[in-house]
Scaffold this motif. Structure first.
Motif, PDB file in Angstrom:
ATOM      1  N   UNK A 108      -6.096  -6.127  -5.387  1.00 44.73           N
ATOM      2  CA  UNK A 108      -5.991  -5.462  -4.091  1.00 44.73           C
ATOM      3  C   UNK A 108      -6.050  -6.513  -3.004  1.00 44.73           C
ATOM      4  N   UNK A 109      -5.192  -6.378  -2.021  1.00 45.48           N
ATOM      5  CA  UNK A 109      -5.195  -7.310  -0.910  1.00 45.48           C
ATOM      6  C   UNK A 109      -4.859  -6.570   0.367  1.00 45.48           C
ATOM      7  N   UNK A 110      -5.739  -6.685   1.337  1.00 39.91           N
ATOM      8  CA  UNK A 110      -5.482  -6.088   2.637  1.00 39.91           C
ATOM      9  C   UNK A 110      -4.459  -6.967   3.334  1.00 39.91           C
ATOM     10  N   UNK A 111      -3.377  -6.357   3.763  1.00 47.22           N
ATOM     11  CA  UNK A 111      -2.344  -7.095   4.475  1.00 47.22           C
ATOM     12  C   UNK A 111      -2.753  -7.249   5.930  1.00 47.22           C
ATOM     13  N   UNK A 112      -2.717  -8.469   6.434  1.00 45.26           N
ATOM     14  CA  UNK A 112      -3.143  -8.674   7.819  1.00 45.26           C
ATOM     15  C   UNK A 112      -2.175  -8.057   8.824  1.00 45.26           C
ATOM     16  N   UNK A 119     -11.811 -11.614   5.477  1.00 45.64           N
ATOM     17  CA  UNK A 119     -10.792 -10.868   4.721  1.00 45.64           C
ATOM     18  C   UNK A 119     -10.907 -11.160   3.232  1.00 45.64           C
ATOM     19  N   UNK A 120     -11.150 -12.410   2.881  1.00 47.89           N
ATOM     20  CA  UNK A 120     -11.310 -12.783   1.470  1.00 47.89           C
ATOM     21  C   UNK A 120     -12.515 -12.053   0.876  1.00 47.89           C
ATOM     22  N   UNK A 121     -13.579 -11.972   1.640  1.00 50.67           N
ATOM     23  CA  UNK A 121     -14.795 -11.288   1.198  1.00 50.67           C
ATOM     24  C   UNK A 121     -14.544  -9.791   0.997  1.00 50.67           C
ATOM     25  N   UNK A 122     -13.815  -9.174   1.922  1.00 49.02           N
ATOM     26  CA  UNK A 122     -13.491  -7.743   1.808  1.00 49.02           C
ATOM     27  C   UNK A 122     -12.621  -7.497   0.576  1.00 49.02           C
ATOM     28  N   UNK A 172     -13.889  -5.911  -6.942  1.00 47.62           N
ATOM     29  CA  UNK A 172     -15.043  -5.854  -7.831  1.00 47.62           C
ATOM     30  C   UNK A 172     -15.507  -4.419  -8.109  1.00 47.62           C
ATOM     31  N   UNK A 173     -14.883  -3.446  -7.453  1.00 45.77           N
ATOM     32  CA  UNK A 173     -15.251  -2.047  -7.697  1.00 45.77           C
ATOM     33  C   UNK A 173     -14.868  -1.644  -9.116  1.00 45.77           C
ATOM     34  N   UNK A 174     -15.586  -0.700  -9.733  1.00 45.50           N
ATOM     35  CA  UNK A 174     -15.191  -0.185 -11.043  1.00 45.50           C
ATOM     36  C   UNK A 174     -13.788   0.434 -10.957  1.00 45.50           C
ATOM     37  N   UNK A 175     -13.040   0.477 -12.060  1.00 42.29           N
ATOM     38  CA  UNK A 175     -11.639   0.939 -12.035  1.00 42.29           C
ATOM     39  C   UNK A 175     -11.432   2.298 -11.366  1.00 42.29           C
ATOM     40  N   UNK A 176     -12.249   3.289 -11.705  1.00 45.96           N
ATOM     41  CA  UNK A 176     -12.081   4.626 -11.125  1.00 45.96           C
ATOM     42  C   UNK A 176     -12.279   4.578  -9.618  1.00 45.96           C
ATOM     43  N   UNK A 177     -13.313   3.902  -9.214  1.00 48.41           N
ATOM     44  CA  UNK A 177     -13.663   3.804  -7.797  1.00 48.41           C
ATOM     45  C   UNK A 177     -12.559   3.062  -7.037  1.00 48.41           C
ATOM     46  N   UNK A 178     -12.051   1.993  -7.619  1.00 50.55           N
ATOM     47  CA  UNK A 178     -11.003   1.206  -6.971  1.00 50.55           C
ATOM     48  C   UNK A 178      -9.699   1.988  -6.871  1.00 50.55           C
ATOM     49  N   UNK A 179      -9.346   2.745  -7.925  1.00 51.37           N
ATOM     50  CA  UNK A 179      -8.131   3.555  -7.881  1.00 51.37           C
ATOM     51  C   UNK A 179      -8.232   4.599  -6.776  1.00 51.37           C
ATOM     52  N   UNK A 180      -9.358   5.274  -6.703  1.00 53.79           N
ATOM     53  CA  UNK A 180      -9.555   6.297  -5.668  1.00 53.79           C
ATOM     54  C   UNK A 180      -9.506   5.649  -4.290  1.00 53.79           C
ATOM     55  N   UNK A 239     -19.297  -2.512   2.262  1.00 51.83           N
ATOM     56  CA  UNK A 239     -20.170  -2.809   3.407  1.00 51.83           C
ATOM     57  C   UNK A 239     -21.309  -3.752   2.992  1.00 51.83           C
ATOM     58  N   UNK A 240     -21.919  -3.489   1.847  1.00 46.95           N
ATOM     59  CA  UNK A 240     -23.027  -4.335   1.399  1.00 46.95           C
ATOM     60  C   UNK A 240     -22.560  -5.756   1.110  1.00 46.95           C
ATOM     61  N   UNK A 241     -21.372  -5.879   0.544  1.00 43.93           N
ATOM     62  CA  UNK A 241     -20.851  -7.213   0.231  1.00 43.93           C
ATOM     63  C   UNK A 241     -20.508  -7.970   1.495  1.00 43.93           C
ATOM     64  N   UNK A 242     -19.893  -7.299   2.407  1.00 43.84           N
ATOM     65  CA  UNK A 242     -19.465  -7.941   3.648  1.00 43.84           C
ATOM     66  C   UNK A 242     -20.652  -8.133   4.586  1.00 43.84           C
ATOM     67  N   UNK A 243     -21.563  -7.161   4.580  1.00 42.18           N
ATOM     68  CA  UNK A 243     -22.766  -7.200   5.410  1.00 42.18           C
ATOM     69  C   UNK A 243     -22.417  -7.430   6.883  1.00 42.18           C
TER      70      UNK A 243
END
Length: 195
Positions: free
Chosen positions: A108-112, A124-127, A133-141, A178-182
């Motif tokens: 997944x990559x957020x396009x600037x 952006x790299x951190x986000x 790093x999300x679990x597959x189900x969570x990331x797909x949703x 949010x926790x990762x980016x803080x």
């Protein structure tokens, strides 16, 4: 902006219903990459996923007369993609349903955008890392809601999950990001009126 996109898609649907091949091409250009990722997540085979997407747009062309009346064109495309992908799995003796926990998604990559250029590349790299790093189900949703713009209800129907599950998974995703980016944003204080 979202209203403009919906109006553009509705306009293309009307043109398509009238037999405009250029409208089909524009819809293909707008949705094909997303549908390819979704099909690939189900069948794990890029060439077959490309064929699935081609079949989706063949069906769209064949059913173009009915396309104009669709209120949720994107949801319609995802449903067709899921069904054709599952048919591929059935024909090849593989799984007959989607196991969300085994879904493979591309990185997944957020396009600037113009606004994103104001955010540091490290952020952006951190986000992006947090999302990947999300679990597959969570990331797909998360991808279907945030990147592809589907409503929670649409994702629930598409993946045969409850609306509450979608809400919970989005909550988990947003908390982890949010926790990762803080990030702590400054609190807005309205100016004080002086007498």
């Amino acid at each position: 902006m979202e209203d403009k996109i919906k109006k553009d898609i509705a306009h293309l649907q009307m043109q398509l219903a009238g037999g405009d091949q250029a409208a089909l091409k524009q819809l293909y250009d707008r949705f094909s990459e997303r549908l390819l990722h979704f099909s690939f997540a189900i069948i794990h085979h890029r060439e077959q996923a490309e064929e699935v997407v081609a079949d989706v747009f063949i069906q769209v062309w064949q059913k173009r007369a009915r396309i104009a009346s669709l209120e949720n064109f994107a949801g319609y495309l995802y449903t067709i993609t899921k069904n054709i992908s599952l048919n591929y799995l059935r024909k090849n003796g593989k799984e007959k349903y989607i196991n969300i926990d085994t879904i493979y998604l591309p990185y997944f990559s957020i396009e600037p955008t113009a606004v994103d250029h104001l955010i540091s590349t490290d952020l952006l790299r951190c986000i992006n890392k947090a999302i990947n790093d999300l679990p597959p189900r969570c990331r797909l949703i998360f991808k279907l809601v945030k990147e592809d713009g589907l409503q929670y209800r649409e994702v629930a129907e598409l993946l045969h999950l409850s609306l509450k599950t979608i809400e919970n998974q989005m909550g988990i995703a947003l908390k982890k990001v949010h926790a990762t980016v803080n990030i702590s944003l400054p609190v807005y204080s309205p100016p004080v009126n002086k007498p």
